[in-house]
Design a protein around this motif. Structure first.
Motif: not given
Length: 183
Positions: A166-173, A149-164
């Motif tokens: 929110x998607x990561x937090x949902x997976x952890x939950x 929640x405190x780092x920049x959200x990479x969004x869902x960029x084409x060929x981005x290095x990290x997923x959004x």
């Protein structure tokens, strides 16, 4: 705890990790899995990340995530994908009769595309295993993932290095909830 996960997976040798802190001024908060100058697996934390972490759960989750990259062999997978991309793009340029310089440029571009091809998938895999490692070590990965929640959200960029984030937090939950239901 990462060692116990490695034993379960039968890959204890890949869990011999060195941990470094980079305290050079001017760095952004970051942590990543890499290799040291001798090719040994290492995890590097920058000092700003350590300062920004609000609790042990965040640090444990970040460390577990980076260890998961090592356990699952993500550097090697990324390197192989980069090599394939370089070969494909270079071969296409060569087949078109491009100059040596253009073939080299195409191969370099192919390596970049190849390296990023599965990057988001690998990040989510590391989040999944990192959640398990952190939880089994006695930390709360959901609290740990609050760091997103405190780092920049990479969004869902084409060929981005990290997923959004929110998607990561949902997976952890999701993974944490599954672990909580297990005896």
């Amino acid at each position: 705890m990462a060692e116990a996960e490695c034993k379960k997976l039968g890959i204890v040798s890949s869990c011999d990790l060195q941990i470094f802190v980079d305290d050079r001024p001017g760095l952004d908060g970051n942590a990543f899995q890499t290799r040291d100058r001798f090719g040994r697996p290492a995890i590097l934390f920058t000092l700003p990340l350590l300062v920004d972490a609000r609790n042990e759960d965040e640090l444990a989750f970040i460390l577990a995530h980076e260890a998961a990259h090592q356990i699952e062999g993500h550097i090697g997978a990324t390197e192989r994908s980069a090599e394939q991309g370089a070969m494909i793009f270079g071969s296409l340029a060569q087949a078109q009769g491009q100059s040596r310089a253009d073939i080299a440029a195409a191969a370099a571009l192919g390596a970049q595309v190849g390296a990023r091809r599965f990057s988001k998938v690998l990040e989510l895999r590391a989040d999944r295993l990192g959640t398990v490692i952190a939880a089994r070590a006695g930390y709360d990965p959901v609290l740990g993932s609050a760091y997103f929640a405190r780092i920049p959200d990479p969004g869902d960029e084409f060929l981005g290095t990290h997923p959004p984030n929110a998607e990561r937090k949902a997976l952890v939950r999701e993974v944490s909830a599954t672990l909580a239901r297990q005896p």
